[in-house]
Design a protein around this motif. Structure first.
Motif, short mmCIF file in Angstrom:
data_model
loop_
_atom_site.label_atom_id
_atom_site.label_comp_id
_atom_site.label_asym_id
_atom_site.label_seq_id
_atom_site.Cartn_x
_atom_site.Cartn_y
_atom_site.Cartn_z
N VAL A 1 7.91 0.08 -14.51
CA VAL A 1 6.83 0.81 -15.17
C VAL A 1 7.40 2.00 -15.94
N LEU A 2 6.62 2.51 -16.86
CA LEU A 2 7.00 3.68 -17.64
C LEU A 2 7.14 4.90 -16.74
N ARG A 3 8.14 5.72 -17.03
CA ARG A 3 8.33 6.98 -16.31
C ARG A 3 8.33 8.12 -17.33
N LEU A 4 7.29 8.94 -17.29
CA LEU A 4 7.19 10.08 -18.20
C LEU A 4 7.88 11.29 -17.58
N PRO A 5 8.54 12.10 -18.40
CA PRO A 5 9.19 13.30 -17.87
C PRO A 5 8.16 14.39 -17.57
N GLU A 6 8.53 15.32 -16.71
CA GLU A 6 7.66 16.48 -16.45
C GLU A 6 7.49 17.28 -17.74
N PRO A 7 6.33 17.88 -17.95
CA PRO A 7 5.22 18.10 -17.01
C PRO A 7 4.16 17.00 -17.05
N PHE A 8 4.44 15.86 -17.72
CA PHE A 8 3.45 14.80 -17.85
C PHE A 8 3.27 14.08 -16.52
N VAL A 9 2.10 13.50 -16.34
CA VAL A 9 1.75 12.84 -15.08
C VAL A 9 1.80 11.33 -15.28
N ASN A 10 2.44 10.64 -14.34
CA ASN A 10 2.57 9.19 -14.42
C ASN A 10 1.41 8.49 -13.72
N LEU A 11 1.16 7.26 -14.15
CA LEU A 11 0.21 6.40 -13.46
C LEU A 11 0.78 5.99 -12.11
N ILE A 12 -0.09 5.58 -11.20
CA ILE A 12 0.38 5.05 -9.93
C ILE A 12 0.97 3.66 -10.15
N ASP A 13 1.95 3.29 -9.34
CA ASP A 13 2.50 1.95 -9.38
C ASP A 13 1.50 0.96 -8.80
N PHE A 14 1.74 -0.30 -9.10
CA PHE A 14 0.89 -1.35 -8.54
C PHE A 14 1.17 -1.51 -7.05
N SER A 15 0.10 -1.69 -6.27
CA SER A 15 0.27 -1.99 -4.84
C SER A 15 -0.98 -2.71 -4.34
N LEU A 16 -0.80 -3.42 -3.24
CA LEU A 16 -1.90 -4.09 -2.56
C LEU A 16 -2.13 -3.42 -1.22
N GLU A 17 -3.39 -3.19 -0.89
CA GLU A 17 -3.78 -2.66 0.42
C GLU A 17 -4.53 -3.76 1.18
N GLN A 18 -3.94 -4.22 2.25
CA GLN A 18 -4.58 -5.29 3.00
C GLN A 18 -5.84 -4.78 3.69
N VAL A 19 -6.92 -5.50 3.51
CA VAL A 19 -8.20 -5.15 4.14
C VAL A 19 -8.45 -6.05 5.35
N SER A 20 -8.14 -7.33 5.20
CA SER A 20 -8.26 -8.24 6.33
C SER A 20 -7.30 -9.39 6.14
N ALA A 21 -6.97 -10.06 7.23
CA ALA A 21 -6.05 -11.19 7.18
C ALA A 21 -6.35 -12.13 8.34
N TYR A 22 -7.50 -12.84 8.25
CA TYR A 22 -7.91 -13.80 9.27
C TYR A 22 -7.95 -13.13 10.64
N ASN A 23 -8.50 -11.92 10.67
CA ASN A 23 -8.54 -11.14 11.90
C ASN A 23 -9.91 -10.50 12.04
N ALA A 24 -10.05 -9.50 12.91
CA ALA A 24 -11.36 -8.91 13.18
C ALA A 24 -12.06 -8.38 11.92
N PRO A 25 -11.39 -7.68 11.00
CA PRO A 25 -12.08 -7.22 9.79
C PRO A 25 -12.53 -8.36 8.87
N GLY A 26 -11.97 -9.54 9.05
CA GLY A 26 -12.35 -10.69 8.24
C GLY A 26 -11.78 -11.94 8.87
N PRO A 27 -12.48 -12.53 9.84
CA PRO A 27 -11.88 -13.60 10.65
C PRO A 27 -11.57 -14.88 9.88
#
Length: 259
Positions: A31-57
């Protein structure tokens, strides 16, 4: 058989090949990296919510965390101050997202000089060889940079003087925006501007001129070496994000084979 039926048959028989031009999207995607003082976007990531378990069987699903301009993505006019009164991603007409692919191969020049800039003369030479740029075409700049697509350091190619990646000269960017019928440009690099574009006049001229003239940009493309100079059709499929300045996108090309 209908025209759409002919298309489906040609796809099934291989007479028309569907080529994926998209870089896979993960936490490792450069991803692009801007120098300071500019602010970069967040990188891509996945947050698991459920995986065939209690939150989502019976199911597995994630929340997606990402900036708009990560991986293969579309730049909409409102991404840049020159297009601030223009369209967001959701407002781009679908017919502007599908069109003829015009491929300019400057991979040899870029291999010799990572700061290579496309000039107007390169485009007019292409037209002399292949004919005028068609209406609503996408001009795709093949530089060979996709070989670095999964290596952050080589992809950005930055040192103490800044990044060194190929792109468009200011004069070429202005000419493409003002004097050609393209819908937009596509590149294999992290952004539609060259690495040296911050020092140009105006700064980042591809963004400045193209987005300011209701033309769009697609970045981090793959497999442009599989496309002919002319004759292919490109399909750009961003998420229709209301108010979005850009969106990760799936990009395809249709290429006809006569043999």
């Amino acid at each position: 058989m209908s025209q759409l039926g002919n298309l489906l048959e040609s796809l099934s028989t291989g007479k028309i090949e569907l080529i994926d031009l998209t870089t896979s999207l993960s936490a490792q995607t450069p991803v692009l990296r801007l120098p300071e003082p500019f602010v970069n976007l967040i990188d891509f990531s996945l947050e698991q919510v459920s995986a065939y378990n209690a939150p989502g069987p019976l199911w597995k699903h994630h929340n997606i965390h990402t900036g708009e301009h990560i991986g293969t993505h579309l730049d909409a006019p409102i991404h840049w101050f020159t297009g601030k009164d223009g369209r967001d991603v959701a407002q781009i007409p679908p017919e502007r997202l599908l069109g003829p692919a015009v491929v300019l191969d400057v991979s040899s020049e870029s291999a010799q000089n990572p700061n290579f800039l496309l000039e107007i003369a390169h485009v007019t030479a292409w037209e002399e060889a292949h004919g005028p740029i068609p209406q609503n075409a996408w001009l795709l700049l093949r530089t060979g940079w996709d070989r670095f697509a999964q290596d952050q350091e080589q992809f950005l190619n930055a040192d103490q003087n800044g990044p060194h990646t190929p792109g468009f000269s200011a004069e070429c960017a202005q000419w493409l925006a003002e004097h050609t019928p393209i819908s937009g440009v596509g590149v294999e690099t992290v952004g539609i501007d060259a690495g040296s574009a911050g020092g140009m006049e105006p700064p980042f001229p591809a963004h400045h001129y193209l987005l300011g003239h209701d033309k769009y940009g697609v970045t981090s493309l793959q497999n442009l070496d599989k496309l002919p100079p002319t004759g292919a059709v490109i399909v750009v499929a961003p998420l229709p994000i209301v108010g979005g300045t850009g969106s990760p996108s799936r990009v395809f090309a249709l290429v006809a084979h006569n043999d």
